[in-house]
Design a protein around this motif. Structure first.
Motif, PDB file in Angstrom:
ATOM      1  N   LEU A  30       0.144   2.868  10.885  1.00  0.00           N
ATOM      2  CA  LEU A  30       1.594   2.789  10.708  1.00  0.00           C
ATOM      3  C   LEU A  30       2.270   3.488  11.872  1.00  0.00           C
ATOM      4  O   LEU A  30       1.958   4.642  12.183  1.00  0.00           O
ATOM      5  N   ARG A  81       9.649   0.718  11.130  1.00  0.00           N
ATOM      6  CA  ARG A  81       8.201   0.845  10.971  1.00  0.00           C
ATOM      7  C   ARG A  81       7.483  -0.422  11.396  1.00  0.00           C
ATOM      8  O   ARG A  81       8.029  -1.521  11.283  1.00  0.00           O
ATOM      9  N   PHE A  82       6.261  -0.285  11.827  1.00  0.00           N
ATOM     10  CA  PHE A  82       5.398  -1.447  12.065  1.00  0.00           C
ATOM     11  C   PHE A  82       3.966  -1.075  11.700  1.00  0.00           C
ATOM     12  O   PHE A  82       3.570   0.088  11.756  1.00  0.00           O
ATOM     13  N   ILE A  83       3.243  -2.085  11.264  1.00  0.00           N
ATOM     14  CA  ILE A  83       1.874  -1.872  10.785  1.00  0.00           C
ATOM     15  C   ILE A  83       0.931  -2.725  11.616  1.00  0.00           C
ATOM     16  O   ILE A  83       1.168  -3.921  11.817  1.00  0.00           O
ATOM     17  N   ILE A 133       4.670   0.756   0.878  1.00  0.00           N
ATOM     18  CA  ILE A 133       5.030  -0.081   2.025  1.00  0.00           C
ATOM     19  C   ILE A 133       4.489  -1.482   1.810  1.00  0.00           C
ATOM     20  O   ILE A 133       3.350  -1.658   1.354  1.00  0.00           O
ATOM     21  N   SER A 134       5.303  -2.455   2.155  1.00  0.00           N
ATOM     22  CA  SER A 134       4.832  -3.840   2.143  1.00  0.00           C
ATOM     23  C   SER A 134       4.058  -4.080   3.434  1.00  0.00           C
ATOM     24  O   SER A 134       4.533  -3.747   4.526  1.00  0.00           O
ATOM     25  N   LEU A 135       2.876  -4.657   3.312  1.00  0.00           N
ATOM     26  CA  LEU A 135       2.070  -4.894   4.508  1.00  0.00           C
ATOM     27  C   LEU A 135       2.613  -6.051   5.334  1.00  0.00           C
ATOM     28  O   LEU A 135       2.410  -6.112   6.544  1.00  0.00           O
ATOM     29  N   THR A 186       0.852  -1.188   0.000  1.00  0.00           N
ATOM     30  CA  THR A 186       0.000   0.000   0.000  1.00  0.00           C
ATOM     31  C   THR A 186       0.883   1.232   0.000  1.00  0.00           C
ATOM     32  O   THR A 186       2.046   1.174   0.425  1.00  0.00           O
ATOM     33  N   ARG A 225      -5.987   0.449   9.367  1.00  0.00           N
ATOM     34  CA  ARG A 225      -4.606  -0.037   9.277  1.00  0.00           C
ATOM     35  C   ARG A 225      -3.707   1.141   9.632  1.00  0.00           C
ATOM     36  O   ARG A 225      -3.805   2.204   9.016  1.00  0.00           O
ATOM     37  N   LEU A 284      -2.985   4.209   7.345  1.00  0.00           N
ATOM     38  CA  LEU A 284      -2.772   3.717   5.995  1.00  0.00           C
ATOM     39  C   LEU A 284      -4.078   3.370   5.311  1.00  0.00           C
ATOM     40  O   LEU A 284      -4.199   3.453   4.085  1.00  0.00           O
ATOM     41  N   PRO A 292       7.090  -4.241   6.697  1.00  0.00           N
ATOM     42  CA  PRO A 292       7.174  -2.785   6.500  1.00  0.00           C
ATOM     43  C   PRO A 292       8.577  -2.285   6.210  1.00  0.00           C
ATOM     44  O   PRO A 292       8.745  -1.171   5.709  1.00  0.00           O
TER      45      PRO A 292
END
Lengths: 355, 489
Positions: free
Chosen positions: B48, B88-90, A293-295, A118, B46, B38, A298
């Motif tokens: 970030l 980063r973290f999602i 960004i790769s889900l 995304t 979602r 996101l 990341p």
């Protein structure tokens, strides 16, 4: 004396045994690369997905398109527009799609292997209209004593709104120009049985129209921190004279896009990287982090940037007689239709100003 | 010498002192940011976040807090587990309430200490159903309902009957199986988290009923014949009988009485003649298909059922397409010329004149229909539908036909602003084109045999009638069928 000679010979023998030093480079990753943008103009808008090539001591592969992905653009209201793969790796929105000022958009990609990506939300900011375009002939000094490069610099006049922070991005849409040929100079081929290279003038055609086939499109960017609220006239594009483009009339089309601060930062870094000259004063080369960004991971590096922008487009006709610096014209001693892509009929909206 | 040693020692001590004094106590700090939203829909979010530090973190947990109040009482916690690397973290959560304000912040659990990022406020979106794709179908088929922010509990109703939701793509496209019909046209309702949305477009079940109403009273099979109509009387005749002999007569079918009656014809038997509703003419007087021996005969069916011979045609043609527009007869194409030339006949003056050519080659096998003073013709190869406007003498593209390409010999008729096209050679399909919005819908399939051709097609009282002449290898008489486009069962 003989011993000395032997000693020298031995030294030479040893010193000549140089083994080539083989550098073992770690194999690079094939990174997903996203290239494309949507604007407030009607579509189709194009998003290109590719995998970057790996690096190594030899050329190892090609940049490959990423096919059969599900690609969608989603706005901040939840409206989803699916893109259709028109050619391998090239995805297009429907013609009816256009971005709206004030909304933010994300690009969603699901690859064939299920990996999902995304973009960060990109808000469409308004862009002021281009009031006018003008041009001037410019010359660029080169190492050659005989010949300098020359071309046309296009300047855009616009008024920056005082109540907004604006970031500008100018692109050139492939232009159209008059191809001037000399069919009267056409000759027989060298292997002609009776008159090799003899004159064989043709009746048609001396002038055609050609969409500039150059695939390299320059761009310019600016932020209004130096000219907020002021009227401006900035150089936004440069079209180099290749001896063919400016033999008569060239129609250039300039897009002025209003982009986000993040997109502006990304393009500024790209601009820095592409203008490296190899000098000690250059910026160090680096991968530029985009907004994809790769889900699932990341921290995965995804190249490219998804831009959503408002746009204003204007065109200008550049006349040969108004250019101060011109390259030596290229002679086409044949029918102009022999130039790939050239057609006799002008574009429907071809309307150069009459002097 | 002593002086030298002293100097060297002093220099070493000085250099050593410089290096020792350059060591500073390291002070690492860890920062946490709730960077961006996101993705946000009716029930899903979602987020970030990012851990900013120059060293590894030994977090026992990290993730996000979501709550409806800024004090984060009773938060929904997105726990992403242990973490050692910064970056980063999602996090993703579903099951949120639609159209509700939420507050979110990232968190990092560090050896008993809880670190929180900045707070972001967001509003979940409202679901909406905007359209159908397609807007027609039959029981058991799957259609798409387009919209946005559909929740996982979404239900779809066709009228009052619930359809089975097969899946929801990107929360914007519901794939739903069409339930048993309760009416031919129903309203679609979508219910997400108790919110009901009505799709502005109505859904039409596939309709169309067929009924065999009569067998032809004889063993004849008409081929290359003509067919005409005068009110309730349908006329079929000329052409050949199985391609073996000429058929010199006409037969009349009274659709109200449903009776057949033989009608004498005094003209020369013809095959490959053109015909409109009232007029027919030209054609070949030889039984062989090639060469044609074409005649300029021209006839009209009068309202009393008699045939009147009109002055000869100024041209001859085989298998031309004919149609009537505003009381004038048009004859187009055929197999004798280059297939696109068109003539117009004015009954008032008896004059023929050339008009604009058709945009492609046409024959009487080309599907055509007349609507509101325009003739529409279908290119079987490209499936493009073109319309002719007599006032401007121009052809223009209208739309694309969704049926199979290459089909000829079918029919086209208009009932109540909807064109019915189909029944081409070896086809049992009829498509409906709504001429007000150019929407295509498939009708129920023809239940009869497909190894037959249409020897005559008629329209009466909103119903379509067609006479099926079976292929020679099949037994049985020709059959008259009735098709009710709106028939529903």
């Amino acid at each position: 004396m003989f011993q000395r000679f032997i000693l020298v010979a031995l030294i030479l023998l040893v010193s000549s045994c140089i083994d080539p030093y083989r550098i073992s480079l770690p194999e690079g990753q094939r990174l997903l690369t996203v290239d494309g943008f949507i604007t407030t103009d009607f579509g189709p808008h194009r998003i290109t997905l590719t995998r970057s090539d790996t690096y190594g001591s030899v050329f190892e592969g090609l940049i490959r398109p990423v096919s059969q992905a599900t690609v969608a653009v989603r706005d901040s209201q939840g409206e989803v527009t699916f893109l259709v793969e028109m050619e391998p790796g090239i995805y297009e929105t429907p013609r009816s799609f256009r971005a709206e000022v004030g909304r933010s958009y994300i690009l969603q990609i699901t690859l064939q292997d299920g990996k999902a990506y995304t973009s960060l939300p990109e808000t469409v900011n308004p862009v002021p209209a281009i009031d006018s375009l003008s041009y001037r002939s410019v010359q660029i000094a080169t190492d050659s004593r005989v010949e300098n490069r020359s071309g046309v610099q296009i300047l855009a006049s616009f008024r920056d709104p005082a109540d907004q922070t604006n970031f500008y991005y100018w692109r050139t849409v492939p232009g159209t120009f008059v191809v001037v040929a000399n069919p009267e100079l056409h000759t027989f081929p060298p292997d002609h049985p009776t008159n090799p290279r003899g004159p064989n003038p043709k009746d048609c055609c001396a002038t055609c129209f050609l969409v500039d086939p150059s695939r390299i499109t320059g761009f310019s960017i600016a932020s209004d921190e130096d000219f907020n609220g002021l009227s401006n006239r900035l150089p936004v594009a440069f079209i180099e004279d290749n001896g063919l483009r400016f033999k008569r009339t060239y129609r250039a089309q300039i897009q002025q896009l209003g982009i986000s601060a993040q997109a502006h930062r990304f393009l500024r870094l790209v601009e820095q990287q592409v203008s490296l000259t190899g000098s000690v004063f250059d910026q160090p080369p680096a991968n530029i982090r985009g907004n994809m960004i790769s889900l699932s991971d990341p921290d995965e590096t995804v190249l490219g940037y998804f831009i959503a922008a408002s746009v204003d487009t204007k065109q200008i006709y550049i006349e040969n007689e108004r250019l101060q610096f011109l390259q030596t014209p290229r002679i086409i001693p044949d029918d102009c239709r022999t130039v790939p892509g050239a057609v006799v009929d002008p574009p429907a909206d071809w309307n150069p100003p009459r002097n | 010498m002593k002086k030298y040693k002293f100097g060297l020692l002093s220099l070493l001590i000085f250099i050593f002192g410089i290096f020792i004094s350059c060591e500073e106590a390291e002070d690492f700090t860890t920062s946490l940011a709730t960077e961006d939203v996101l993705y946000l829909s009716g029930e899903r979010v979602r987020l970030l976040g990012r851990i900013l530090t120059t060293q590894a973190v030994n977090a026992t947990d990290h993730g996000f807090y979501i709550a409806t109040n800024e004090s984060f009482t009773q938060p929904l916690i997105i726990s992403l587990g242990q973490r050692t690397n910064p970056g980063r973290f999602i996090g993703e959560a579903s099951g949120l309430q639609v159209d509700q304000r939420y507050f979110v912040k990232s968190f990092l659990a560090l050896e008993g200490e809880m670190l929180f990022g900045n707070i972001i406020e967001l509003n979940t979106l409202t679901p909406a159903a905007t359209g159908l794709q397609p807007n027609n179908g039959r029981f058991g088929e799957i259609i798409n309902i387009l919209g946005r922010n559909f929740t996982a509990d979404t239900r779809v109703f066709f009228g009052n009957t619930e359809g089975q939701v097969v899946g929801i793509d990107f929360e914007s496209r519901i794939r739903v199986r069409i339930p048993v019909a309760e009416a031919p046209v129903v309203t679609i309702r979508v219910v997400s988290q108790g919110r009901e949305m009505v799709v502005s477009e109505v859904f039409e079940y596939t309709t169309g009923t067929y009924r065999k109403i009569s067998d032809f009273p004889g063993s004849q099979r008409f081929f290359n014949n003509v067919f005409l109509q005068s009110g309730k009387d349908f006329y079929v005749g000329l052409g050949t009988e199985r391609g073996l002999s000429f058929n010199s007569q006409f037969w009349k079918f009274d659709v109200l009485a449903q009776q057949w009656q033989q009608v004498p014809f005094e003209g020369t038997p013809l095959r490959f003649a053109f015909n409109s509703t009232q007029y027919f003419g030209s054609g070949s007087v030889l039984l062989d298909r090639f060469p044609f021996f074409l005649v300029p005969d021209f006839w009209k069916l009068e309202s009393d059922g008699s045939f009147t011979r009109l002055p000869d045609l100024p041209f001859v043609e085989a298998n031309a397409l004919a149609y009537e527009l505003d009381g004038q007869l048009y004859v187009a194409g055929g197999e004798n010329g280059f297939g696109r030339e068109t003539y117009r006949y004015s009954p008032a003056t008896g004059n023929w004149m050339r008009v604009n050519n058709t945009p492609f080659r046409v024959t009487r096998a080309t599907i055509s229909f007349v609507y509101e003073g325009k003739i529409y013709i279908l290119n079987p190869e490209t499936r493009e539908l073109f319309a002719y406007t007599p006032s401007t003498d121009t052809w223009s593209f209208v739309t694309n036909y969704p049926g199979q390409p290459g089909g000829t010999g079918g029919f086209g008729l208009v009932v109540d602003g909807r064109a019915y096209i189909g029944m081409e050679f070896r086809s049992n399909r009829i498509w409906e084109l709504n001429l007000s919005n150019m929407n295509w819908a498939l009708k129920n399939d023809f239940p009869g045999i497909i190894q037959a051709s249409n020897a005559g097609v008629f329209l009466h009282d909103g119903l379509i009638y067609f006479l099926r002449s079976a292929d020679l290898q099949l037994q049985g008489p020709m059959e008259m069928w009735e098709f009710d486009p709106k028939g529903f069962n």
